[in-house]
Design a protein around this motif. Sequence first.
Motif, mmCIF file in Angstrom:
data_model
loop_
_atom_site.group_PDB
_atom_site.id
_atom_site.type_symbol
_atom_site.label_atom_id
_atom_site.label_comp_id
_atom_site.label_asym_id
_atom_site.label_seq_id
_atom_site.Cartn_x
_atom_site.Cartn_y
_atom_site.Cartn_z
ATOM 1 N N TYR A 19 4.442 0.217 13.507
ATOM 2 C CA TYR A 19 3.409 -0.758 13.192
ATOM 3 C C TYR A 19 4.071 -2.085 12.883
ATOM 4 C CZ TYR A 19 0.473 3.340 12.845
ATOM 5 O OH TYR A 19 -0.197 4.485 13.138
ATOM 6 N N ARG A 20 3.283 -3.108 12.804
ATOM 7 C CA ARG A 20 3.801 -4.422 12.451
ATOM 8 C C ARG A 20 3.716 -4.608 10.942
ATOM 9 N NH1 ARG A 20 1.970 -10.365 14.668
ATOM 10 N NH2 ARG A 20 3.642 -11.486 13.608
ATOM 11 N N CYS A 21 4.643 -5.372 10.393
ATOM 12 C CA CYS A 21 4.594 -5.722 8.974
ATOM 13 C C CYS A 21 4.805 -7.224 8.819
ATOM 14 C CB CYS A 21 5.636 -4.940 8.174
ATOM 15 S SG CYS A 21 7.360 -5.332 8.526
ATOM 16 N N PHE A 72 8.396 0.004 11.178
ATOM 17 C CA PHE A 72 7.693 -1.275 11.153
ATOM 18 C C PHE A 72 8.537 -2.332 11.847
ATOM 19 C CE2 PHE A 72 5.903 0.979 7.566
ATOM 20 C CZ PHE A 72 4.547 0.683 7.669
ATOM 21 N N ARG A 83 -5.734 -8.073 12.272
ATOM 22 C CA ARG A 83 -6.204 -6.722 12.559
ATOM 23 C C ARG A 83 -7.298 -6.830 13.600
ATOM 24 N NH1 ARG A 83 -10.923 -5.537 10.398
ATOM 25 N NH2 ARG A 83 -10.570 -3.316 10.662
ATOM 26 N N GLN A 92 -8.578 2.634 11.570
ATOM 27 C CA GLN A 92 -7.139 2.653 11.847
ATOM 28 C C GLN A 92 -6.395 2.845 10.535
ATOM 29 O OE1 GLN A 92 -6.846 -1.103 13.898
ATOM 30 N NE2 GLN A 92 -7.141 -0.120 15.869
ATOM 31 N N HIS A 93 -5.651 3.964 10.441
ATOM 32 C CA HIS A 93 -4.953 4.250 9.199
ATOM 33 C C HIS A 93 -3.769 5.179 9.448
ATOM 34 C CE1 HIS A 93 -7.938 7.519 9.605
ATOM 35 N NE2 HIS A 93 -7.090 8.268 8.932
ATOM 36 N N LEU A 94 -2.909 5.239 8.452
ATOM 37 C CA LEU A 94 -1.759 6.136 8.448
ATOM 38 C C LEU A 94 -2.083 7.250 7.467
ATOM 39 C CD1 LEU A 94 0.863 3.313 7.902
ATOM 40 C CD2 LEU A 94 0.465 4.518 10.042
ATOM 41 N N ASN A 136 0.605 -4.927 4.030
ATOM 42 C CA ASN A 136 0.355 -5.491 5.354
ATOM 43 C C ASN A 136 -1.102 -5.362 5.761
ATOM 44 O OD1 ASN A 136 3.279 -5.858 5.912
ATOM 45 N ND2 ASN A 136 3.255 -3.644 5.723
ATOM 46 N N HIS A 138 -2.526 -2.351 6.159
ATOM 47 C CA HIS A 138 -2.714 -1.055 6.804
ATOM 48 C C HIS A 138 -3.325 -0.086 5.794
ATOM 49 C CE1 HIS A 138 -0.385 -2.446 10.177
ATOM 50 N NE2 HIS A 138 0.712 -2.565 9.458
#
Length: 192
Positions: A19-21, A72, A83, A92-94, A136, A138
């Motif tokens: 993912y991006r941070c 990341f 987003r 959208q989640h972890l 971030n 997320h």
Amino acid sequence: MTNQAPHPIKLGGVHHAAYRCKDAKETVEWYGKVLGMDYTTAFAEDHVPSTGDYDPYMHVFLDAGNGNILAFFELPNQKDMGRDENTPQWVQHLAFEVASEEELLAAKDHVESLGIDVLGPTHHGIFKSIYFFDPNGHRVELATDIGTDEQYAELKRVAPVMLEEWSETKTAPKHADWLHEIARKENAAKSA
């Protein structure tokens, strides 16, 4: 029935999810402090190896347990990260697993002690979850399985039927409504 050749790809699991941070150092420190993840590896390049494009980045890797790696990218030359505004934040989640309801509640206490807002626990019939956001933006979920082998087997049995019905109607199939009834009964018992 015809004999099918084995699929040519045999997956061995997820190597990593990336993912991006906004800030690599802040992200590494947050995941270590909040979730106890070990920071294992970093790559930093000025050019993207797969495309050759000039786009300096820091790529950090964190151990999420059981051989699962969360990674990341910090991309300082790109526009500020955003987003998908067409997708609700809850989608959208972890999601990470914890071993028990007791560990889930202890995790909630820990995360809240760090000043982070936590939603839940939410009862999903066969698992319970808590939710919060990383720096971030997320969404992070911690979940623990609470279902029985019979419940998981029934969900697997009805999954193809549910998918087909959803594909045709775009309305929620009722084949697993019993999950909601489990949650309702437990919530009612707690309120009594």
